[in-house]
Design an enzyme around this catalytic site. Sequence first.
Site, PDB file in Angstrom:
ATOM      1  N   GLU A 118      14.616  -2.785  -4.828  1.00  0.00           N
ATOM      2  CA  GLU A 118      13.663  -2.611  -5.938  1.00  0.00           C
ATOM      3  C   GLU A 118      12.260  -2.657  -5.372  1.00  0.00           C
ATOM      4  O   GLU A 118      12.033  -3.302  -4.352  1.00  0.00           O
ATOM      5  CB  GLU A 118      13.756  -3.778  -6.929  1.00  0.00           C
ATOM      6  CG  GLU A 118      14.969  -3.778  -7.802  1.00  0.00           C
ATOM      7  CD  GLU A 118      15.034  -5.011  -8.693  1.00  0.00           C
ATOM      8  OE1 GLU A 118      16.114  -5.283  -9.206  1.00  0.00           O
ATOM      9  OE2 GLU A 118      14.014  -5.705  -8.849  1.00  0.00           O
ATOM     10  N   LYS A 120       8.560  -4.051  -5.120  1.00  0.00           N
ATOM     11  CA  LYS A 120       7.953  -5.353  -5.409  1.00  0.00           C
ATOM     12  C   LYS A 120       6.588  -5.093  -6.012  1.00  0.00           C
ATOM     13  O   LYS A 120       5.668  -4.615  -5.352  1.00  0.00           O
ATOM     14  CB  LYS A 120       7.835  -6.180  -4.132  1.00  0.00           C
ATOM     15  CG  LYS A 120       7.300  -7.576  -4.403  1.00  0.00           C
ATOM     16  CD  LYS A 120       7.482  -8.480  -3.205  1.00  0.00           C
ATOM     17  CE  LYS A 120       7.136  -9.907  -3.530  1.00  0.00           C
ATOM     18  NZ  LYS A 120       5.745 -10.097  -3.937  1.00  0.00           N
ATOM     19  N   ASP A 122       2.999  -5.681  -7.686  1.00  0.00           N
ATOM     20  CA  ASP A 122       1.929  -6.623  -7.396  1.00  0.00           C
ATOM     21  C   ASP A 122       1.272  -7.037  -8.709  1.00  0.00           C
ATOM     22  O   ASP A 122       0.268  -6.487  -9.119  1.00  0.00           O
ATOM     23  CB  ASP A 122       0.924  -5.954  -6.455  1.00  0.00           C
ATOM     24  CG  ASP A 122       0.170  -6.980  -5.661  1.00  0.00           C
ATOM     25  OD1 ASP A 122       0.507  -8.175  -5.763  1.00  0.00           O
ATOM     26  OD2 ASP A 122      -0.750  -6.586  -4.936  1.00  0.00           O
ATOM     27  N   TYR A 230      13.047  -7.632 -14.428  1.00  0.00           N
ATOM     28  CA  TYR A 230      13.967  -7.489 -13.304  1.00  0.00           C
ATOM     29  C   TYR A 230      15.017  -8.577 -13.172  1.00  0.00           C
ATOM     30  O   TYR A 230      15.763  -8.587 -12.204  1.00  0.00           O
ATOM     31  CB  TYR A 230      13.202  -7.353 -11.986  1.00  0.00           C
ATOM     32  CG  TYR A 230      12.095  -8.375 -11.783  1.00  0.00           C
ATOM     33  CD1 TYR A 230      12.380  -9.729 -11.679  1.00  0.00           C
ATOM     34  CD2 TYR A 230      10.766  -7.972 -11.691  1.00  0.00           C
ATOM     35  CE1 TYR A 230      11.368 -10.658 -11.494  1.00  0.00           C
ATOM     36  CE2 TYR A 230       9.746  -8.897 -11.510  1.00  0.00           C
ATOM     37  CZ  TYR A 230      10.053 -10.240 -11.414  1.00  0.00           C
ATOM     38  OH  TYR A 230       9.054 -11.150 -11.242  1.00  0.00           O
ATOM     39  N   LYS A 319       7.856  -6.939   3.049  1.00  0.00           N
ATOM     40  CA  LYS A 319       6.461  -6.580   2.758  1.00  0.00           C
ATOM     41  C   LYS A 319       6.039  -5.304   3.492  1.00  0.00           C
ATOM     42  O   LYS A 319       6.436  -5.096   4.636  1.00  0.00           O
ATOM     43  CB  LYS A 319       5.535  -7.723   3.190  1.00  0.00           C
ATOM     44  CG  LYS A 319       5.704  -8.998   2.381  1.00  0.00           C
ATOM     45  CD  LYS A 319       5.372  -8.746   0.946  1.00  0.00           C
ATOM     46  CE  LYS A 319       4.841  -9.923   0.189  1.00  0.00           C
ATOM     47  NZ  LYS A 319       3.698 -10.614   0.585  1.00  0.00           N
ATOM     48  N   CYS A 413     -30.815  18.061  12.322  1.00  0.00           N
ATOM     49  CA  CYS A 413     -29.375  18.289  12.445  1.00  0.00           C
ATOM     50  C   CYS A 413     -28.934  18.013  13.890  1.00  0.00           C
ATOM     51  O   CYS A 413     -29.505  18.592  14.822  1.00  0.00           O
ATOM     52  CB  CYS A 413     -29.054  19.733  12.063  1.00  0.00           C
ATOM     53  SG  CYS A 413     -27.353  20.188  12.428  1.00  0.00           S
ATOM     54  N   CYS A 416     -27.915  21.520  15.548  1.00  0.00           N
ATOM     55  CA  CYS A 416     -28.789  22.670  15.777  1.00  0.00           C
ATOM     56  C   CYS A 416     -30.267  22.320  15.733  1.00  0.00           C
ATOM     57  O   CYS A 416     -31.110  23.187  15.970  1.00  0.00           O
ATOM     58  CB  CYS A 416     -28.477  23.787  14.787  1.00  0.00           C
ATOM     59  SG  CYS A 416     -28.994  23.421  13.111  1.00  0.00           S
ATOM     60  N   CYS A 431     -27.844  20.337   6.236  1.00  0.00           N
ATOM     61  CA  CYS A 431     -28.551  21.110   7.244  1.00  0.00           C
ATOM     62  C   CYS A 431     -28.680  22.509   6.650  1.00  0.00           C
ATOM     63  O   CYS A 431     -27.670  23.143   6.340  1.00  0.00           O
ATOM     64  CB  CYS A 431     -27.754  21.173   8.543  1.00  0.00           C
ATOM     65  SG  CYS A 431     -28.312  22.495   9.624  1.00  0.00           S
ATOM     66  N   CYS A 437     -26.351  27.321  12.615  1.00  0.00           N
ATOM     67  CA  CYS A 437     -25.900  26.007  13.073  1.00  0.00           C
ATOM     68  C   CYS A 437     -24.468  26.116  13.608  1.00  0.00           C
ATOM     69  O   CYS A 437     -23.566  26.554  12.888  1.00  0.00           O
ATOM     70  CB  CYS A 437     -25.960  25.029  11.906  1.00  0.00           C
ATOM     71  SG  CYS A 437     -25.253  23.426  12.261  1.00  0.00           S
TER      72      CYS A 437
END
Length: 673
Positions: A118, A120, A122, A230, A319, A413, A416, A431, A437
């Site tokens: 199953e 788990k 949280d 569950y 886990k 830049c 370039c 740029c 460029c």
Amino acid sequence: MASADKQSRERSAQLREILNYHNTQYYVYDDPQVDDADYDALFHELRALEERFPDLMTPDSPTQRVGAAPLEGFETVTHSVPMLSLGNAFSDDDVHDFDRRVRERLEREDEHVDYVGEVKLDGLAVSLRYENGVFVRGATRGDGTTGEDITQNLRTIGQIPLVIDQNRAPKVLEVRGEVYLPLSGFHKMNEAAVAREEKTYANPRNAAAGSLRQLDSRVTAKRPLAIFCYALGYSEGGTMPDTHTDTLAMLRELGFPVNPLGKVVKGPKGCLAYYRDMQAQRADLPYEIDGIVYKVNRLDWQRELGQVSRSPRWAVAHKFPAQERKTKLLSVEFQIGRTGAVTPVARLDPVVVGGVTVSNATLHNMDEVRRKDIHVGDTVVVRRAGDVIPEVARVLLDKRPDDAETIQLPVYCPECGTAIEQLDGEAVARCPAGQVCPAQRKQSIIHFASRYALDIEGLGDKLIEQLVDGGYIETAAQLFELDVELLAGLERMGSKSAQNLVDALQKSKSTTFARFIYALGIREVGEATAANLASAFGGIDALREADLEALENVSDVGPIVAQHIQRFFSNDANRTLVDSLLAAGIGWPQEAQAPQYAQSLEGNTYVITGTLSGMTRDQVKHELQLRGAKVSGSVSKKTTALIAGEAAGSKLSKAESLGVTVLGEADLEDLLT
Ligand code: IVH
């Protein structure tokens, strides 16, 4: 106080029954049988009766779900059967050890034990007590022996039945489950907190805990909490199931939400296969999970195995590796994208996050850098969610060294030397040099060759970088001048792959007008817009001379996109590029010039799962999007249909449990014709 007459008494009982039935249909089975207005009318009728005759009020009345007067504090509840916690496994070896201990203790060393895998969740464990079918008390886990009475808060969760079938349920039944916040609800709560200028919640678990521990249940009622059940705790009377799977089936039948992903697996191999399957699906789930739980399926074996201190010997939590890790930010580089967008990228001391080594993480843009207060030299938390690009989640300020440096947007830049521009109100700096460029040139060529553009097989990003950096090409048009001899001389290229690439380039020349427009990489012109432009203009000359008005007449094209298109075609370098591409022999058949993508699927949302024999999932997505549909990664009540191929997994069960239409390959063909 007035005492109710017989007629009101009977009517209120009838209303409770009808409303509780509709509630379960809506919240648990996702299959509403009435519309909201009818439900509300019945609800108001019941509330009016209860106000007139307070002795008609019962603990299972749906009117209790909106919350009750605030409490001074929570009462303490002693659990009839302790609420255990689980031992952890962190590796495959730990899972093999767990299974070996189970078999040894059961003296069934040579057998494969059936486990139930199953997810788990949280969230927070709760226990729900039903007496004669009525929900009378709900409690937190607390220390496992005593918890807090949060009945009023739990009543506000629509998925928790206030009554269960008395004929099928034991006289007393305690049901255990996990209350959690679906990710969508979590995001909504945080958006609302931001709007009110309040602190946001760090994660869904904290938000769920905060909601459940409210003394004012009217506040809890507004939080989109959910539950999966569950296990059973204490019970009295009735026949009990023999296996955990039967327990889950019984819970389902009684109207409790049970997670659809649970599965019987054989031995540790089965457990580990299930673990990997769920790990792959994790990022697509609409809620957070932090691992997998394996439980011995036979309940007589569970009893025989018993527990050590507070953990059962018959179950273990495997886990997932942490998806967040601390590391040091070594430097920041600025990358230039296809449209000139400047993206700060963190270079990190390499760290394994969720099983993947991360040494770069996007910092998105400078607003984000300032908001998170990121400095070079900082210790940062790196987060990797599913397959998305890793990012810096936050900075650990107490670890900041004295010589930490602020991050500055470069003035020029880095590729370039052109001055970087940042327009007012735009988070992204750019740029402005365009194809001058080299970075933008490379990215444009990568886009040009990509799957839904010219789809040039064998021309990957690395090869394009080599070609541009080596000075062999400057534009996409020059790709078509490359010959086998030159290509064969490049790194990782043999004469065979060089020949294949030349063939692929030749093949890519016959394309469609829509692909050609898309391949040009005009800002904000995606595939659908390109297809619409192709059918509206029919040919390249009409498109490049089109004025703003004509462009805006095309479906999907607004004033901004129209400007981007016009600006693209008024740039000399771009005009030359288009001419050279056409001169290189790129063309498209007349019939294919106007693909009519009527937006026939507009407003629909699809999810694709499993293996389809005719097309890849990506291709299906593409075809659906061209017709105006949205394609999502996870199934919800809003999903129009799930398209399921071979070996469809959890998405299929989710769709079935939500009553979402499931389409097979044949249906898909109908959809796309
Ligand atoms: S079984 C003895 N199943 O994990 C069995 N627990 O550390 C006890 N949890 O307190 C619980 N998903 O809050 C079980 N599918 C699941 C679960 C689950 C989440 C939580 C629960 C429990 C903790 C155990």
